[in-house]
Design an enzyme around this catalytic site. Structure first.
Site, PDB file in Angstrom:
ATOM      1  CB  CYS A   1      26.465  26.772  28.090  1.00 56.74           C
ATOM      2  SG  CYS A   1      27.553  26.316  26.607  1.00 56.74           S
TER       3      CYS A   1
ATOM      4  CB  CYS B   1      33.353  24.895  27.892  1.00 61.55           C
ATOM      5  SG  CYS B   1      34.167  26.469  27.710  1.00 61.55           S
TER       6      CYS B   1
ATOM      7  CD  GLN C   1      37.642  45.152  38.137  1.00 60.21           C
ATOM      8  OE1 GLN C   1      37.151  44.317  38.167  1.00 60.21           O
ATOM      9  NE2 GLN C   1      38.522  45.508  39.218  1.00 60.21           N
TER      10      GLN C   1
ATOM     11  CG  ASP D   1      40.689  45.367  44.690  1.00 60.24           C
ATOM     12  OD1 ASP D   1      40.656  44.161  44.963  1.00 60.24           O
ATOM     13  OD2 ASP D   1      40.098  45.833  43.749  1.00 60.24           O
TER      14      ASP D   1
ATOM     15  CB  CYS E   1      39.423  38.347  44.301  1.00 61.10           C
ATOM     16  SG  CYS E   1      41.369  38.483  44.271  1.00 61.10           S
TER      17      CYS E   1
HETATM   18  N1  SAH Z   1      41.694  47.737  42.275  1.00 63.63           N
HETATM   19  C1  SAH Z   1      41.950  47.621  41.104  1.00 63.63           C
HETATM   20  C2  SAH Z   1      42.202  46.266  40.836  1.00 63.63           C
HETATM   21  C3  SAH Z   1      42.996  45.539  41.776  1.00 63.63           C
HETATM   22  S1  SAH Z   1      43.721  44.104  41.235  1.00 63.63           S
HETATM   23  C4  SAH Z   1      40.830  47.943  40.031  1.00 63.63           C
HETATM   24  O1  SAH Z   1      39.787  48.423  40.617  1.00 63.63           O
HETATM   25  O2  SAH Z   1      41.209  48.257  38.862  1.00 63.63           O
HETATM   26  C5  SAH Z   1      45.100  43.962  42.081  1.00 63.63           C
HETATM   27  C6  SAH Z   1      46.238  44.915  41.589  1.00 63.63           C
HETATM   28  O3  SAH Z   1      47.340  44.914  42.766  1.00 63.63           O
HETATM   29  C7  SAH Z   1      46.753  44.554  40.327  1.00 63.63           C
HETATM   30  O4  SAH Z   1      46.550  45.511  39.510  1.00 63.63           O
HETATM   31  C8  SAH Z   1      48.311  44.159  40.574  1.00 63.63           C
HETATM   32  O5  SAH Z   1      49.276  44.645  39.640  1.00 63.63           O
HETATM   33  C9  SAH Z   1      48.531  45.064  41.774  1.00 63.63           C
HETATM   34  N2  SAH Z   1      49.614  44.588  42.811  1.00 63.63           N
HETATM   35  C10 SAH Z   1      50.249  43.362  42.962  1.00 63.63           C
HETATM   36  N3  SAH Z   1      50.954  43.402  44.089  1.00 63.63           N
HETATM   37  C11 SAH Z   1      51.039  44.622  44.298  1.00 63.63           C
HETATM   38  C12 SAH Z   1      52.068  45.488  45.480  1.00 63.63           C
HETATM   39  N4  SAH Z   1      52.665  44.578  46.145  1.00 63.63           N
HETATM   40  N5  SAH Z   1      51.889  46.808  45.514  1.00 63.63           N
HETATM   41  C13 SAH Z   1      50.734  47.252  44.590  1.00 63.63           C
HETATM   42  N6  SAH Z   1      50.140  46.764  43.933  1.00 63.63           N
HETATM   43  C14 SAH Z   1      50.223  45.582  43.415  1.00 63.63           C
END
Ligand code: SAH
Length: 515
Positions: A88, A94, A303, A409, A436
């Protein structure tokens, strides 16, 4: 370097009287988690953006702190063998891509090593490499993002421009041909900019809080080919002069499915307001990950790299090793992407998510796919799981909500301490941890493995090429077969606070759970 040697270096630096704007030559020896190169000048460390390990560079000092400094790259005197010419032309200015100057192969190696290093340093897993699969990179690390949010501004000649912000500023670097976004964005942006120019529709000026068009949000279904364009305006659709002309032009783009105007009149950095008006087509687009269809509106979370998400969730599913008889909890489930994936192979899935709108999307997507063996709860995972675990009859695991598999997650800060303790008390056969942030993953795995779990496998999946973000999935297996045991949470609480480093977590009451 021991303390006295380090002190000697700092003394020497003081004697050298390094100055801001002074030019020095460095060889880059290391790479930080943020993707900055690290080079030492007579032992004193400098962080330099846009460099890679092995570069010999001339830099200008921008900031001096007591023990380290920052410098700006001026000239590459001898490039590292790992350096590539960024594809790029505005990669350096950027704020989007951070490490385009590093070959993609080396980017993947950097991410894999970062996970290994966190697991060793923070997790204490000395031989983690033996459990780590080779990194899962993209076949073609370009045009992989399905969602883009371009700020709209005005250049010096008064013409509207679209692009991305320069790092840590709100200065727009004009670019309609971003190489990591869907290619169709260029046509969309140029159509909108042309319309704005011809109809004298003003771009938003955030300093004066004047003007109309703030952002252009686009979403592209990579499997379905459906496209959504959402204009975020400091006003409403009626203020967009000659809007039908723009709609006609955009509707001619192959795949166009939804055109929306979002109102955001606030003085805020938040991109989207809460009010959306569909001005053409449907309110949402559809896309697929694996066999599951999703409806995605302008405000929905989805995602951003669906191809690699499929790889990541495919790994989660593989590690879950479901036979069809299992109860599975999917915690931090968002719009239920993993839950719906798992539901195809499990007896029953329970998803937990704190954002109510995400749960609404999750339930709608379950209906859309005729998936009935999944139940979603709105709430904090630590509260909901504890509540359900306590409510369940401890002698009756299979009828109640006791799982064979738990998937988590969490966001970057990792799992809540109460949740880790509750999971240990629930004693599932397998815990699949999708993360992540390798730092908090390592911390939480350490706590789980101090009890009855063992890491069996780790996979690193690259979802965000040219950035430093890392996604990991790991399989933790319960070691002993006894489910009945008492867990004294005090032990984990102590561990937790010792291991948590600089992350702000609420302290909770210690509790003992008998299962
Ligand atoms: N597994 C999901 C994305 C996870 S991202 C997917 O594939 O779409 C992390 C998620 O955790 C977010 O949606 C956020 O809103 C939620 N989150 C954050 N703190 C939380 C908590 N204490 N209990 C439940 N969910 C929570």
């Amino acid at each position: 370097m021991n303390c006295s040697a380090r002190q000697a270096v700092f003394d020497k630096v003081n004697e050298m009287t390094l100055l801001k704007n002074q030019e020095i030559v460095l060889t880059i020896e290391d790479f930080t988690r943020e993707g900055e190169g690290l080079g030492k000048y007579q032992g004193f460390p400098f962080f330099v953006k846009d460099t890679v390990i092995g570069d010999k560079v001339r830099v200008s000092i921008t900031k001096l702190k007591k023990n380290y400094g920052y410098a700006r790259l001026i000239e590459i005197l001898k490039p590292s063998p790992d350096r590539v010419e960024p594809a790029c032309p505005v990669a350096r200015q950027c704020g989007g891509c951070k490490i385009q100057q590093l070959s993609y192969e080396k980017q993947l190696e950097f991410k894999w090593k970062q996970v290994a290093s966190c697991m060793k340093r923070i997790g204490g897993f000395a031989e983690i490499e033996k459990l780590m699969e080779p990194v899962y990179g993209m076949d073609h690390p370009w045009h992989f993002r399905n969602k883009a949010q371009f700020p709209i501004g005005t250049d010096r000649t008064g013409n509207p421009v679209a692009g991305f912000y320069a790092g840590r500023t709100h200065t727009i670097i004009p670019n309609t041909a971003c190489l990591i976004q869907a290619e169709v964005n260029q046509e969309i942006l140029e159509t909108i900019l042309q319309y704005m120019k011809e109809n004298r529709v003003a771009a938003y000026d955030e300093k004066r809080h004047q003007g109309l068009v703030r952002h252009v949000l686009t979403r592209v279904g990579f499997v379905t080919g459906q496209i959504m364009v959402c204009l975020v305006v400091n006003g409403h659709a009626g203020q967009l002069v000659n809007l039908n002309y723009l709609i006609d032009k955009l509707a001619q783009i192959s795949g166009m499915t939804s055109i929306v105007v979002n109102t955001n009149k606030d003085k805020t950095n938040r991109i989207l307001g809460s009010e959306c008006k569909t001005v053409w087509g449907k309110d949402y687009i559809e896309d697929k990950i694996g066999d599951i269809r999703y409806q995605i509106g302008p405000l929905s979370f989805f995602q951003v790299n669906p191809m690699q998400t499929r790889v990541l969730y495919g790994k989660a599913l593989e590690y879950a090793a479901l036979s069809g008889r299992e109860t599975v909890w999917d915690l931090y489930c968002g719009i239920g992407t993993i839950s719906l994936f798992l539901a195809q192979k499990a007896r029953q899935v329970y998803g937990v998510e704190v954002v109510p709108e995400a749960v609404e999307d999750a339930r709608r997507n379950a209906r859309l796919n005729h998936i009935e063996n999944v139940t979603f709860y709105v709430g904090r995972a630590e509260d909901v799981v504890y509540r359900e675990c306590e409510a369940a009859d401890p002698d009756d695991f299979h009828d109640k909500k006791h799982p064979e598999v738990i998937v988590v997650d969490p966001p970057r800060k990792g799992c809540d301490q109460t949740l880790l303790s509750t999971m240990l008390a629930m004693a599932p056969d397998r815990i699949i941890y999708v993360s992540c942030d390798p730092g908090t993953l390592a911390r939480d795995c350490r706590i789980l493995c101090a009890e009855n779990y063992e890491i069996k496998k780790v996979a690193v999946v690259d979802q965000f090429g040219h950035s430093c973000h890392v996604e990991v999935v790991s399989l933790l297996q319960r070691m002993s077969n006894t489910r009945e045991r008492t867990i004294t949470l005090d032990v984990e609480m102590e561990d937790y606070h010792r291991i948590v480093n600089g992350v702000d977590h609420k302290k909770r009451k210690n509790t003992a759970i008998d299962t």
